[in-house]
Design an enzyme around this catalytic site. Structure first.
Site, PDB file in Angstrom:
ATOM      1  N   HIS B  27       0.656  -0.990   0.065  1.00 49.94           N
ATOM      2  CA  HIS B  27      -0.181  -0.045  -0.126  1.00 49.94           C
ATOM      3  C   HIS B  27       0.825   1.252   0.010  1.00 49.94           C
ATOM      4  O   HIS B  27       1.164   1.779   1.288  1.00 49.94           O
ATOM      5  CB  HIS B  27      -0.957  -0.062   1.133  1.00 49.94           C
ATOM      6  CG  HIS B  27      -1.713  -1.336   1.199  1.00 49.94           C
ATOM      7  ND1 HIS B  27      -1.409  -2.577   1.718  1.00 49.94           N
ATOM      8  CD2 HIS B  27      -3.175  -1.249   1.003  1.00 49.94           C
ATOM      9  CE1 HIS B  27      -2.157  -3.375   1.657  1.00 49.94           C
ATOM     10  NE2 HIS B  27      -3.496  -2.673   1.380  1.00 49.94           N
ATOM     11  N   HIS B  67      -2.419  -1.304   7.198  1.00 53.74           N
ATOM     12  CA  HIS B  67      -1.856  -1.623   5.772  1.00 53.74           C
ATOM     13  C   HIS B  67      -0.690  -0.335   5.409  1.00 53.74           C
ATOM     14  O   HIS B  67       0.077  -0.906   4.505  1.00 53.74           O
ATOM     15  CB  HIS B  67      -3.067  -1.479   4.844  1.00 53.74           C
ATOM     16  CG  HIS B  67      -3.771  -0.098   4.956  1.00 53.74           C
ATOM     17  ND1 HIS B  67      -4.862   0.158   5.740  1.00 53.74           N
ATOM     18  CD2 HIS B  67      -3.658   1.221   4.257  1.00 53.74           C
ATOM     19  CE1 HIS B  67      -5.489   1.238   5.692  1.00 53.74           C
ATOM     20  NE2 HIS B  67      -4.733   2.023   4.609  1.00 53.74           N
ATOM     21  N   PRO B 116      -6.599  -5.177  10.798  1.00 58.34           N
ATOM     22  CA  PRO B 116      -8.098  -5.399  11.068  1.00 58.34           C
ATOM     23  C   PRO B 116      -8.622  -4.049  11.346  1.00 58.34           C
ATOM     24  O   PRO B 116      -7.996  -3.791  12.477  1.00 58.34           O
ATOM     25  CB  PRO B 116      -8.381  -6.655  11.922  1.00 58.34           C
ATOM     26  CG  PRO B 116      -7.072  -7.128  11.790  1.00 58.34           C
ATOM     27  CD  PRO B 116      -6.062  -6.365  11.554  1.00 58.34           C
ATOM     28  N   LEU B 117      -9.289  -3.344  10.478  1.00 61.63           N
ATOM     29  CA  LEU B 117      -9.580  -1.837  10.778  1.00 61.63           C
ATOM     30  C   LEU B 117     -10.445  -1.583  12.254  1.00 61.63           C
ATOM     31  O   LEU B 117     -11.385  -2.488  12.451  1.00 61.63           O
ATOM     32  CB  LEU B 117     -10.225  -1.362   9.700  1.00 61.63           C
ATOM     33  CG  LEU B 117      -9.279  -1.074   8.619  1.00 61.63           C
ATOM     34  CD1 LEU B 117     -10.017  -0.821   7.128  1.00 61.63           C
ATOM     35  CD2 LEU B 117      -8.245  -0.119   8.809  1.00 61.63           C
ATOM     36  N   HIS B 261      -4.261   2.909  -3.535  1.00 60.53           N
ATOM     37  CA  HIS B 261      -4.430   2.449  -1.988  1.00 60.53           C
ATOM     38  C   HIS B 261      -3.599   1.014  -2.003  1.00 60.53           C
ATOM     39  O   HIS B 261      -2.754   0.922  -1.223  1.00 60.53           O
ATOM     40  CB  HIS B 261      -5.749   2.151  -1.676  1.00 60.53           C
ATOM     41  CG  HIS B 261      -6.008   1.364  -0.547  1.00 60.53           C
ATOM     42  ND1 HIS B 261      -5.741   1.870   0.623  1.00 60.53           N
ATOM     43  CD2 HIS B 261      -6.328  -0.033  -0.516  1.00 60.53           C
ATOM     44  CE1 HIS B 261      -6.057   0.777   1.597  1.00 60.53           C
ATOM     45  NE2 HIS B 261      -6.441  -0.149   1.023  1.00 60.53           N
ATOM     46  N   GLU B 410     -19.072  -4.979  23.716  1.00 58.09           N
ATOM     47  CA  GLU B 410     -18.171  -6.273  24.010  1.00 58.09           C
ATOM     48  C   GLU B 410     -16.814  -5.995  22.997  1.00 58.09           C
ATOM     49  O   GLU B 410     -15.731  -6.265  23.404  1.00 58.09           O
ATOM     50  CB  GLU B 410     -19.063  -7.225  23.528  1.00 58.09           C
ATOM     51  CG  GLU B 410     -20.060  -7.483  24.613  1.00 58.09           C
ATOM     52  CD  GLU B 410     -21.372  -7.071  23.916  1.00 58.09           C
ATOM     53  OE1 GLU B 410     -21.387  -6.020  23.050  1.00 58.09           O
ATOM     54  OE2 GLU B 410     -22.570  -7.002  24.594  1.00 58.09           O
ATOM     55  N   HIS B 460     -22.873 -17.780  31.538  1.00 64.72           N
ATOM     56  CA  HIS B 460     -24.061 -18.078  30.930  1.00 64.72           C
ATOM     57  C   HIS B 460     -23.753 -19.004  29.716  1.00 64.72           C
ATOM     58  O   HIS B 460     -24.005 -18.736  28.627  1.00 64.72           O
ATOM     59  CB  HIS B 460     -24.698 -16.797  30.663  1.00 64.72           C
ATOM     60  CG  HIS B 460     -25.235 -16.080  31.670  1.00 64.72           C
ATOM     61  ND1 HIS B 460     -24.412 -15.306  32.717  1.00 64.72           N
ATOM     62  CD2 HIS B 460     -26.612 -15.673  32.350  1.00 64.72           C
ATOM     63  CE1 HIS B 460     -25.195 -14.752  33.537  1.00 64.72           C
ATOM     64  NE2 HIS B 460     -26.294 -14.923  33.407  1.00 64.72           N
ATOM     65  N   HIS B 472     -29.644 -15.748  23.382  1.00 65.57           N
ATOM     66  CA  HIS B 472     -28.862 -15.516  24.461  1.00 65.57           C
ATOM     67  C   HIS B 472     -28.020 -17.009  25.064  1.00 65.57           C
ATOM     68  O   HIS B 472     -27.199 -16.917  25.815  1.00 65.57           O
ATOM     69  CB  HIS B 472     -29.496 -15.018  25.882  1.00 65.57           C
ATOM     70  CG  HIS B 472     -29.775 -13.462  25.854  1.00 65.57           C
ATOM     71  ND1 HIS B 472     -30.489 -13.108  24.718  1.00 65.57           N
ATOM     72  CD2 HIS B 472     -29.304 -12.584  26.575  1.00 65.57           C
ATOM     73  CE1 HIS B 472     -30.386 -11.626  24.810  1.00 65.57           C
ATOM     74  NE2 HIS B 472     -29.764 -11.149  26.038  1.00 65.57           N
TER      75      HIS B 472
END
Lengths: 665, 665
Positions: B27, B67, B116-117, B261, B410, B460, B472
């Protein structure tokens, strides 16, 4: 509040409270606080027909705060859906129509399965997007055949989840004016005051996304809510967020505390609450006749609306029979005759071709006969080969443009695809690199749980993608996708298997993932192999040996060619090897035992699986005596061919392992 | 731009361009556009010591736009890190120190694995959070032992990802003033203009989160960038986002296009670009002596900074030997003597206890001796039992408060935990329901790939959670986690196995997931069973029969008790059954063959696994002749005990299936 309105609101409130109380579990707090806004929306705005939950032109309502399901069930029962009071009394019990969180396909009137926060928010964006697309395709002057709005009640939890940010930003970019969300702003989350974790200025944030933001200072102010909803409907150019200040557990001793969120009030607090509202403590599930009569008017209104719309459609059918027929077909989710006639047949003479490229050709071949096929990529269209050539950019080019630019938003893409599928009338797809399927696990799971028709295209499917390195090289993703119940995964070996996989995907009634290579692979001769039938069955004998095989090589995707190469050499070396191409474990699993036995005879225990992915789960197919050439650690940044070699994906290694197995057997 | 500055910037630019060119992939666009801001930051602001990349008080720099790795490698080489020019020439090749995306632990000076953005963005928040916590714990008047800043370069792709929204909102809530991000605002993404998908007002959005937002109109304006960085450093109360308008592929024929790019410029465009900048076309990897000398001053500055800090620490050690020792231990990631002395030993007489509750007790018992143990939950602390009692709410209570309220986020929680672990000096944990581990797959994978010390608590853990229903109830999550390379998963059977699992987790050098029940389970007698050793080995014989077993029951977590119940009945029926508790597949897999053989002798082929999860992968342990009682479809909303019964998790079913197997064997 008028007396009758108040009576209705309290009826909703206490049906929910009593349902939770009887179940001994659930969420009473949100229904107590959000009942007024939900009532106003359902009583004065929502155009739906309780007698026909599938009326194509109904407004959609999503309870994104799915934990407040009792609120939704109360509304569905009271407005006349096929949800008897007895079902509310069986809230959260085995086999009831009133599960803990709303489930699409399970309860009439539930438009989406919600509970995992943020998903409902983002699915609503998909619904509004599908509505707009369908309206562009089918509406004609004087014929607003597709003319409805998507509403949702969303919570602070929904707004905290990243997926809602992604979806909101895209909804703003696309100016989805038919999207109206009521934000139940109750200042309480499970750990306490939302201020502990969430002090952002929601109004400014959503204005930044290009939304209209409205505020209602008191959630009990029905006229305030109504005025905001009117203002939201008047803005055709922007989605609207209505921030409604509410109080969780309103009127109960637990008001404004986290204790009101996730457990029954208890008999005592329940009694006190009812008394405060002047509500009879006994009997529970009390529905005053006036409230019932008023809310049940939804049935009559619905019948009238749907009747008027039916007349409109009848006139439309006369005027535009072609469009009417297409519309009918699409909303019923049926495929047109000859839908697959343009799917190309690839020839080995075409030269090697990446399966992602083959997929792009097939997708484009399908696009003309399937105008409902719309979708796009999370900013990787040139790499995933998912651009529909000549069909424009949705939101930018002419009407009915079919290429969606999701942006770098895999998670929202998944949920929006689900929302489009739920809306119906379209066959949506979404694409990214296989490794980034990790970003969209929650919507993939929901797609499977809801059983929607949606196609997910995952390219760059192994360490063979090369230089981008381990962050971009999937290893465990195939296993992770295969582990999802009711989810189809296909990893085709070449262009013709890719075409067959697309047939399966388009016909499927459950979500499908197509897993495709970045690198070129040879084209299998469609005259020599029964590819289409083989792919439909999940696995098939691609290359046979004479007599009983000494060893079976099982491969998927690009590794099938490695297995074929190895077989050639094994032939020369006198080892009888069969090659099985196995594009789909789940399809094969569904075959009758005889079919499976023909492909993988139990008396051939020397089996070698070859797949450039984690070997996790392969023991199911190779058995105790078998082995797997897989990827047991993360990938590496290097040219793809070098990676394959270093990780053991060479003809020689396959031959060696196969011979060792064959000897041992 | 001063001449020397310009020379340095262009040196960085063309090292990156040449590296990409030589690799034939990569890139070049971002390095060309973002080199000026990166240069200013590294040359004038970043306090680091190239000779000691692990100096505890260094500023952290994250290239979230991973990148653009060539940009980072150029900076690392030029400022004197142990990254020879030859490594840049081997960009993206097998075994080089310059992989396609930056990899932590692989290249000196790389603080986080990115690509991984959104991940880098969110990990930076974790680093800033750890810095603040550590500063609160260790700094004393006149002793700013912990005193550094976290910087990142982020892209539009980072900002589109939901995880960055989550992390930014939390950073704003916590007022992390030591967090400064440069946003490379180049208006281009892979599919074209960012306007296709991203028209939001980034300034307003980040102001809404509580950030200071600054703007630099021209990315080549070094003084403008410097002024903004100064303003950012002056605001101690808010994180800062500096929006720098840049041009992707700046100066090249592909400037401002997506073509700049993700692929090399090509020899011709590369030549043209060099000529435009007055740069020699040959040789490649050209480093003018002046530029080298100037940039290399970082070594001397670094030595001086670290030297000064060393003196500070020496004085601190005299003044506060206790704190100094603790600090030293923490930054080295060592455990104190007796760290586990308070871990409770549970007794069957305590009565049944959910493993989540046992975990809460263990966690609290650990907290006093391990002051570096900090973490929290994604708004589920009361349910995941992860509150450290008496240690306050981070950001709200007194200094050194250790409970982090992540909000319903999360994904960001996972990345922030990773960032804290990368910062060092803390042992972070994050908790949510097992099913919502799906929301945090990308950071779980990165944790494994980076090999950080991080503990993820997932409660859980099955359909036994009951009424909340299928949304869930995890089914495929256990298999999905087990499939991740270099990731430890433990599902303990009771309170004592939970305590042992915590020991493993605290001592582990790789990330660990603890998978825990919602429902109560009996406590196993620690005098009767070798629990701690058994858990460490991943699986062990919990209940033995006389002689060779007719059948082996293998179970994990709550199902171990079901297996024990079945064994009791099988004993009475004359079937010899062994019960194996198998809390961790991966730990067991690592045992020598003899150990595994002792637990699961190969000549006992009648094996029945019992686990309330997808059976995916179990064939590995039960073999061809074995069977699995698992969950083969999604869960259901009903009381947990009823679910277990309906899905076949009863003593009678286990007995029946075990007998059938025993007979068949």
């Amino acid at each position: 509040m008028r007396d009758l309105d108040e009576l209705c609101v309290n009826t909703i409130r206490f049906l929910a409270v009593d349902a939770v109380e009887k179940a001994g579990s659930g969420h009473p707090g949100t229904p107590l606080g959000a009942a007024p806004m939900a009532y106003v929306l359902w009583d004065r705005f929502l155009r739906h027909d309780p007698a026909d939950p599938n009326w194509p032109n109904r407004d959609r309502f999503i309870l994104s705060a799915g934990h407040a399901s009792a609120l939704l069930y109360a509304l569905l029962h009271l407005t006349g859906y096929d949800l008897p009071l007895d079902e509310l009394k069986r809230f959260r019990q085995w086999g009831s129509k009133t599960p803990g969180h709303p489930e699409y396909g399970h309860t009439p009137g539930v438009e989406a399965t919600t509970g995992p926060l943020g998903q409902g928010f983002a699915m609503g964006v998909g619904m509004a997007l599908a509505e707009r697309f369908h309206a562009q395709c089918f509406n004609r002057p004087g014929f607003p055949l597709v003319d409805h709005t998507t509403y949702a009640v969303v919570s602070d939890g929904d707004l905290m989840e990243g997926v809602s940010s992604e979806a909101a930003s895209l909804a703003g970019t696309l100016g989805l004016g038919r999207l109206i969300y009521l934000y139940d702003d109750n200042h309480i989350s499970i750990e306490g005051e939302t201020d502990l974790a969430f002090t952002e200025d929601v109004r400014r944030r959503f204005e930044a996304y290009g939304w209209q933001v409205l505020r209602v200072a008191d959630g009990n102010d029905l006229e305030g809510v109504a005025a905001a909803l009117r203002a939201a409907r008047e803005d055709a150019a922007r989605p609207s967020l209505i921030i409604v200040r509410t109080h969780i557990g309103y009127g109960s001793p637990k008001e404004d505390t986290a204790a009101a969120h996730g457990e029954p009030l208890g008999p005592e607090a329940s009694r006190v609450t009812k008394e405060r509202f002047g509500w009879p403590v006994e009997p529970d599930f009390h529905i005053p006749e006036q409230a019932r009569a008023h809310l049940r008017k939804a049935v009559e209104r619905g019948r009238r609306w749907e009747g008027e719309w039916g007349e409109l459609r009848a006139r439309y059918r006369e005027e535009r029979p072609d469009l009417a027929e297409c519309f009918q077909r699409q909303v019923q989710g049926e495929l047109p005759d000859g839908w697959d006639a343009e799917i190309p047949r690839f020839s080995p003479e075409d030269g090697p071709m990446a399966t992602r490229s083959a997929s792009g050709k097939v997708l484009n071949a399908l696009s003309e006969r399937l105008p409902e096929l719309i979708g796009g990529s999370a900013d990787l269209a040139p790499s995933t080969k998912t651009l529909l050539l000549g069909y424009g950019d949705l939101g930018f080019d002419s009407d009915c443009a079919r290429n969606i630019h999701f942006g770098v938003r895999e998670h929202a893409m998944g949920a929006i695809v689900n929302g489009m599928a739920l809306h119906g009338g379209v066959l949506p797809y979404g694409a990214t690199f296989l490794v980034f399927s990790d970003y969209m696990r929650p919507p993939l799971r929901l797609a499977a749980l809801m059983g929607v028709r949606a196609i997910f295209i995952f390219t760059h499917d192994s360490i063979a993608l090369g230089e981008d390195g381990p962050t971009h090289q999937p290893v465990e993703q195939l296993a992770s996708l295969r582990a999802i119940p009711d989810f189809r995964v296909l990893r085709p070996a070449d262009a013709n298997e890719t075409a067959a996989a697309w047939r399966v995907a388009v016909e499927s009634r459950k979500p499908v993932a197509l897993v495709l290579t970045r690198q070129k692979v040879p084209v299998l001769d469609p005259d020599a192999y029964a590819i289409e039938d083989g792919v439909r069955k999940g696995a098939y004998v691609l290359a046979e040996c004479e007599g009983k095989p000494d060893v079976i090589l099982i491969a998927t995707g690009s590794e099938v060619h490695l297995a074929l190469g190895a077989k050639e050499k094994l032939d020369r070396l006198g080892t009888r090897a069969r090659v099985v191409s196995m594009p789909s474990w789940d399809l094969f699993e569904e075959q009758p035992r005889e079919v499976r036995e023909r492909v993988l005879p139990s008396d051939v225990r020397a089996r070698l699986a070859v797949e450039a992915a984690a070997p996790f789960g392969w023991r199911r197919w190779v058995g105790d005596a078998g082995e797997v050439i897989g990827v047991e650690r993360f990938g590496a940044s290097a040219p793809g061919t070098e990676n394959l070699r270093r990780y053991g994906f060479t003809v020689d290694n396959v031959v060696e392992r196969a011979q060792a197995l064959a000897k041992g057997s």
